[in-house]
Design an enzyme around this catalytic site. Structure first.
Site, PDB file in Angstrom:
ATOM      1  N   HIS A   1     -23.409  13.618  51.586  1.00  0.00           N
ATOM      2  CA  HIS A   1     -24.219  13.919  50.601  1.00  0.00           C
ATOM      3  C   HIS A   1     -24.838  12.498  49.568  1.00  0.00           C
ATOM      4  O   HIS A   1     -23.533  11.995  49.562  1.00  0.00           O
ATOM      5  CB  HIS A   1     -23.762  15.285  49.687  1.00  0.00           C
ATOM      6  CG  HIS A   1     -22.489  14.980  49.219  1.00  0.00           C
ATOM      7  ND1 HIS A   1     -22.374  14.419  47.973  1.00  0.00           N
ATOM      8  CD2 HIS A   1     -21.159  15.598  49.372  1.00  0.00           C
ATOM      9  CE1 HIS A   1     -21.113  14.557  47.735  1.00  0.00           C
ATOM     10  NE2 HIS A   1     -20.424  15.129  48.548  1.00  0.00           N
TER      11      HIS A   1
ATOM     12  N   HIS B   1     -18.805  21.778  57.550  1.00  0.00           N
ATOM     13  CA  HIS B   1     -19.562  21.311  56.513  1.00  0.00           C
ATOM     14  C   HIS B   1     -20.383  20.317  57.184  1.00  0.00           C
ATOM     15  O   HIS B   1     -20.050  19.679  58.167  1.00  0.00           O
ATOM     16  CB  HIS B   1     -18.961  21.239  55.299  1.00  0.00           C
ATOM     17  CG  HIS B   1     -17.788  20.296  55.361  1.00  0.00           C
ATOM     18  ND1 HIS B   1     -17.963  19.207  55.414  1.00  0.00           N
ATOM     19  CD2 HIS B   1     -16.531  20.632  55.345  1.00  0.00           C
ATOM     20  CE1 HIS B   1     -16.662  18.485  55.244  1.00  0.00           C
ATOM     21  NE2 HIS B   1     -15.835  19.387  55.125  1.00  0.00           N
TER      22      HIS B   1
ATOM     23  N   ASP C   1     -16.488  10.676  44.321  1.00  0.00           N
ATOM     24  CA  ASP C   1     -15.999  11.654  45.098  1.00  0.00           C
ATOM     25  C   ASP C   1     -14.992  11.520  46.094  1.00  0.00           C
ATOM     26  O   ASP C   1     -15.734  11.039  47.374  1.00  0.00           O
ATOM     27  CB  ASP C   1     -17.343  12.585  45.319  1.00  0.00           C
ATOM     28  CG  ASP C   1     -17.001  13.777  46.258  1.00  0.00           C
ATOM     29  OD1 ASP C   1     -16.049  14.442  46.143  1.00  0.00           O
ATOM     30  OD2 ASP C   1     -18.175  14.597  46.787  1.00  0.00           O
TER      31      ASP C   1
ATOM     32  N   ASP D   1      -9.067  16.463  46.452  1.00  0.00           N
ATOM     33  CA  ASP D   1     -10.281  16.181  46.436  1.00  0.00           C
ATOM     34  C   ASP D   1     -10.651  16.218  45.005  1.00  0.00           C
ATOM     35  O   ASP D   1     -10.937  16.706  44.214  1.00  0.00           O
ATOM     36  CB  ASP D   1     -11.316  17.260  47.003  1.00  0.00           C
ATOM     37  CG  ASP D   1     -12.954  16.810  47.176  1.00  0.00           C
ATOM     38  OD1 ASP D   1     -13.161  15.839  46.407  1.00  0.00           O
ATOM     39  OD2 ASP D   1     -13.585  17.374  47.792  1.00  0.00           O
TER      40      ASP D   1
ATOM     41  N   ARG E   1      -8.976  16.477  55.307  1.00  0.00           N
ATOM     42  CA  ARG E   1     -10.656  15.977  54.757  1.00  0.00           C
ATOM     43  C   ARG E   1     -10.091  14.483  54.426  1.00  0.00           C
ATOM     44  O   ARG E   1      -9.256  14.090  53.459  1.00  0.00           O
ATOM     45  CB  ARG E   1     -11.349  16.630  53.876  1.00  0.00           C
ATOM     46  CG  ARG E   1     -12.573  16.066  53.513  1.00  0.00           C
ATOM     47  CD  ARG E   1     -13.492  17.152  52.712  1.00  0.00           C
ATOM     48  NE  ARG E   1     -13.217  17.347  51.509  1.00  0.00           N
ATOM     49  CZ  ARG E   1     -12.751  18.557  51.308  1.00  0.00           C
ATOM     50  NH1 ARG E   1     -12.782  19.717  52.215  1.00  0.00           N
ATOM     51  NH2 ARG E   1     -12.523  18.921  50.067  1.00  0.00           N
TER      52      ARG E   1
ATOM     53  N   GLU F   1     -17.281  12.314  54.690  1.00  0.00           N
ATOM     54  CA  GLU F   1     -16.213  13.298  54.514  1.00  0.00           C
ATOM     55  C   GLU F   1     -15.950  14.220  55.541  1.00  0.00           C
ATOM     56  O   GLU F   1     -16.092  15.430  55.396  1.00  0.00           O
ATOM     57  CB  GLU F   1     -16.399  13.857  53.083  1.00  0.00           C
ATOM     58  CG  GLU F   1     -17.743  14.513  53.020  1.00  0.00           C
ATOM     59  CD  GLU F   1     -17.834  15.312  51.514  1.00  0.00           C
ATOM     60  OE1 GLU F   1     -16.764  16.068  51.469  1.00  0.00           O
ATOM     61  OE2 GLU F   1     -18.584  15.153  50.655  1.00  0.00           O
TER      62      GLU F   1
ATOM     63  N   GLU G   1     -12.210  11.459  52.577  1.00  0.00           N
ATOM     64  CA  GLU G   1     -13.811  11.197  51.890  1.00  0.00           C
ATOM     65  C   GLU G   1     -13.962   9.922  51.016  1.00  0.00           C
ATOM     66  O   GLU G   1     -13.004   9.606  50.229  1.00  0.00           O
ATOM     67  CB  GLU G   1     -14.211  12.412  50.955  1.00  0.00           C
ATOM     68  CG  GLU G   1     -15.473  12.293  50.227  1.00  0.00           C
ATOM     69  CD  GLU G   1     -15.739  13.305  49.339  1.00  0.00           C
ATOM     70  OE1 GLU G   1     -14.945  14.232  48.867  1.00  0.00           O
ATOM     71  OE2 GLU G   1     -17.000  13.662  49.065  1.00  0.00           O
TER      72      GLU G   1
ATOM     73  N   HIS H   1     -13.354  25.110  48.685  1.00  0.00           N
ATOM     74  CA  HIS H   1     -13.512  24.960  47.423  1.00  0.00           C
ATOM     75  C   HIS H   1     -12.332  25.726  46.667  1.00  0.00           C
ATOM     76  O   HIS H   1     -12.567  26.348  45.710  1.00  0.00           O
ATOM     77  CB  HIS H   1     -14.903  25.477  46.860  1.00  0.00           C
ATOM     78  CG  HIS H   1     -15.939  24.379  47.302  1.00  0.00           C
ATOM     79  ND1 HIS H   1     -17.267  24.857  47.095  1.00  0.00           N
ATOM     80  CD2 HIS H   1     -16.090  23.261  47.884  1.00  0.00           C
ATOM     81  CE1 HIS H   1     -18.130  23.935  47.399  1.00  0.00           C
ATOM     82  NE2 HIS H   1     -17.310  22.870  48.025  1.00  0.00           N
TER      83      HIS H   1
ATOM     84  N   ASP I   1     -17.251  32.779  21.366  1.00  0.00           N
ATOM     85  CA  ASP I   1     -17.717  31.792  20.143  1.00  0.00           C
ATOM     86  C   ASP I   1     -17.167  30.214  20.794  1.00  0.00           C
ATOM     87  O   ASP I   1     -17.323  29.246  20.011  1.00  0.00           O
ATOM     88  CB  ASP I   1     -17.490  31.854  19.063  1.00  0.00           C
ATOM     89  CG  ASP I   1     -16.134  31.755  18.454  1.00  0.00           C
ATOM     90  OD1 ASP I   1     -15.183  32.029  19.467  1.00  0.00           O
ATOM     91  OD2 ASP I   1     -15.768  31.837  17.321  1.00  0.00           O
TER      92      ASP I   1
ATOM     93  N   TYR J   1     -10.357  22.010  59.750  1.00  0.00           N
ATOM     94  CA  TYR J   1      -9.646  23.246  58.884  1.00  0.00           C
ATOM     95  C   TYR J   1      -9.643  24.416  59.943  1.00  0.00           C
ATOM     96  O   TYR J   1     -10.482  24.866  60.284  1.00  0.00           O
ATOM     97  CB  TYR J   1     -10.773  23.767  57.793  1.00  0.00           C
ATOM     98  CG  TYR J   1     -11.439  22.557  56.813  1.00  0.00           C
ATOM     99  CD1 TYR J   1     -10.708  21.870  55.913  1.00  0.00           C
ATOM    100  CD2 TYR J   1     -12.645  22.081  57.453  1.00  0.00           C
ATOM    101  CE1 TYR J   1     -11.424  20.803  55.336  1.00  0.00           C
ATOM    102  CE2 TYR J   1     -13.108  20.949  56.700  1.00  0.00           C
ATOM    103  CZ  TYR J   1     -12.622  20.380  55.647  1.00  0.00           C
ATOM    104  OH  TYR J   1     -13.173  19.390  54.896  1.00  0.00           O
TER     105      TYR J   1
ATOM    106  N   HIS K   1     -23.233  16.025  44.056  1.00  0.00           N
ATOM    107  CA  HIS K   1     -24.231  16.324  45.099  1.00  0.00           C
ATOM    108  C   HIS K   1     -25.473  15.789  44.576  1.00  0.00           C
ATOM    109  O   HIS K   1     -26.486  16.738  43.961  1.00  0.00           O
ATOM    110  CB  HIS K   1     -24.414  17.704  45.535  1.00  0.00           C
ATOM    111  CG  HIS K   1     -23.060  18.057  46.145  1.00  0.00           C
ATOM    112  ND1 HIS K   1     -22.726  19.517  46.238  1.00  0.00           N
ATOM    113  CD2 HIS K   1     -21.756  17.373  46.456  1.00  0.00           C
ATOM    114  CE1 HIS K   1     -21.305  19.489  46.684  1.00  0.00           C
ATOM    115  NE2 HIS K   1     -20.825  18.581  47.036  1.00  0.00           N
TER     116      HIS K   1
HETATM  117  N1  GLY Z   1     -16.024  17.472  45.836  1.00  0.00           N
HETATM  118  C1  GLY Z   1     -17.216  18.107  46.321  1.00  0.00           C
HETATM  119  C2  GLY Z   1     -17.469  17.505  47.562  1.00  0.00           C
HETATM  120  O1  GLY Z   1     -16.740  16.751  48.437  1.00  0.00           O
HETATM  121  O2  GLY Z   1     -18.709  17.722  48.175  1.00  0.00           O
HETATM  122 MN    MN Z   2     -15.187  15.766  47.561  1.00  0.00          MN
HETATM  123 MN    MN Z   3     -18.326  15.245  48.705  1.00  0.00          MN
END
Ligand code: GLY
Ligand code: MN
Ligand code: MN
Length: 419
Positions: A334, A330, A251, A240, A386, A364, A388, A223, A20, A368, A341
């Site tokens: 985005h 990747h 982001d 991140d 990374r 970004e 970004e 992730h 709940d 890796y 996203h």
């Molecule tokens: N934090 C999600 C991405 O960088 O797309």
């Molecule tokens: Mn990110």
């Molecule tokens: Mn991102």
């Protein structure tokens, strides 16, 4: 929408976390964009058929319920504070729905979110079809309203950009608070806590997505959100983290040397990713595409990996064969906005979409190298980097909303060392 149209927008409801307990309410982004109404179980109806232009269906005032879950604007508040021409109790929506469907020549509605609404709509349309002999015509189309709203959301207005700049400033302060914890013996969750404390302290709703703090080889898990390991000497930590402010996301990723000094293979990979990010940023201007940005970043990464002998062959051959995807899997960018996203199409008629003023997106790139990647020299295994930033396109170039958060190795070292 054109004339004689009726559009239905369903707001979000509460989501169960377990048993709940519920998650904190988060409004549906399209609903928030159109109404600014931040309470559960609402419906907005927009009409161009002569009926009221803007109706809100909302949970009514209820003294007993408000003792438990807090203030509701109610039907009166929907008109007074949210500019609705008409307002009703949410409970009346399904009752009114057949009449709304009958009025529409074109019905805008997202199918699949509310089975009861979907079934009432198809039943009503079918009834009208059976009566077409009497000159009654059902709506000729059920159109997905996202085809109108998402292109609107893709282009940020000055007021939206102001919020995104403020979200970037909070995110700067949060990364600064987190970076101090990039020390051996600290835990990933201590960085996470310092960052998210800053988000809340500065008035953001919280994190715009689950914060990633990955020390050592956890940085190679794209992730990674467990954030439960200890930080170790001679490793780096990938962070991140971005906040949500008034619905808008930032982001940002930075990779910090644990203990505050870049060295050895970690520094070498860091410099490649920094060069790739700069190459991507150099492409950010109207007329270019996200694909141009990605291509520039990929080229810089491949050149760097060849120099380090992590890839062998010609740069163009390695780009062609996509051999780099072992270490950069990747995309570089985005859209960014009410969703991390964000919505908006990436192609037009199959072609990459040219950038235009008002669009906001990330740059970004990363490298890796999995801990068990036997194709890579041992000293590089388990390294993930990374970098970004969030970019807004202007009429003549771009604005890096998050450029104040350092990326230069010397500045990063100072950022970690600050008291
Ligand atoms: N934090 C999600 C991405 O960088 O797309
Ligand atoms: Mn990110
Ligand atoms: Mn991102």
């Amino acid at each position: 929408m054109g004339a004689d149209a009726v559009a239905l927008f369903l707001g979000a409801g509460m989501m169960t976390r377990s048993a709940d307990t519920e998650y904190r309410f988060r409004q549906n982004s399209d609903f928030w964009y159109l109404t600014g109404f931040d309470h559960p179980n609402a419906v907005a109806v927009l009409r161009t058929d002569g009926g009221p232009e803007y109706t809100l269906y909302v949970e009514p005032r209820d003294r007993a319920m408000e003792i438990w879950t807090g203030y509701r604007p109610g039907v009166e508040g929907a008109k007074e504070h949210y500019d609705a021409d008409e307002a009703h109790s949410s409970a009346g929506f399904h009752e009114h729905l057949p009449d709304l469907v009958r009025a529409a020549k074109r019905l805008f509605h997202v199918l699949g979110r509310d089975p009861q609404a979907d079934s009432l709509i198809s039943k009503t349309l079918e009834e009208l079809r059976l009566r077409s002999r009497l000159g009654i015509e059902p709506a000729s189309a059920i159109i997905d309203p996202r085809s109108i709203v998402h292109p609107m959301r893709l282009f940020k207005e000055p007021a939206e950009l102001d919020i995104m700049r403020r979200a970037a400033a909070i995110t700067h302060e949060a990364h600064s608070a987190g970076a101090k914890f990039a020390q051996p013996g600290m835990n990933e969750f201590e960085m996470e806590a310092a960052i998210e404390y800053t988000f809340r302290r500065r008035g953001a709703t919280g994190a715009a997505y689950t914060t990633i703090v990955g020390g050592g080889s956890n940085a190679t898990v794209l992730h990674y959100i467990t954030n439960s390991d200890k930080l170790r000497e001679n490793e780096m930590v990938l962070v991140d983290a971005g906040c949500e402010l008034e619905g808008y996301a930032s982001d940002v990723t930075r990779t910090y040397p644990i203990g505050g000094r870049f060295a050895g293979p970690g520094r070498a990979i860091y410099e490649i990713v920094l060069a790739a990010q700069r190459a991507g940023l150099d492409q950010c201007q109207p007329g270019k595409t996200l694909s141009d940005i990605h291509d520039a970043s990929v080229r810089a990464i491949v050149e760097g990996l060849v120099d380090l002998k992590l890839l062998s062959g010609s740069v163009s051959g390695l780009i062609e064969s996509e051999a780099y995807k072992r270490m950069y899997m990747h995309n570089t960018s985005h859209w960014l906005g009410l969703d991390v996203h964000d919505v908006g199409s990436y192609r037009i008629d199959g072609e990459h979409r040219p950038l235009e003023a008002g669009m906001v997106f990330t740059v970004e790139p990363g490298v890796y190298i999995a801990a068990d990647d036997e194709e890579s020299n041992l000293e590089f295994r388990g390294i993930g980097v990374r970098i970004e930033d969030d970019i807004a396109v202007t009429s003549s170039g771009c604005e890096n909303l998050t450029s104040a958060i350092p990326t230069e190795p010397d500045e990063i070292e100072a950022f970690v060392a600050q008291q």
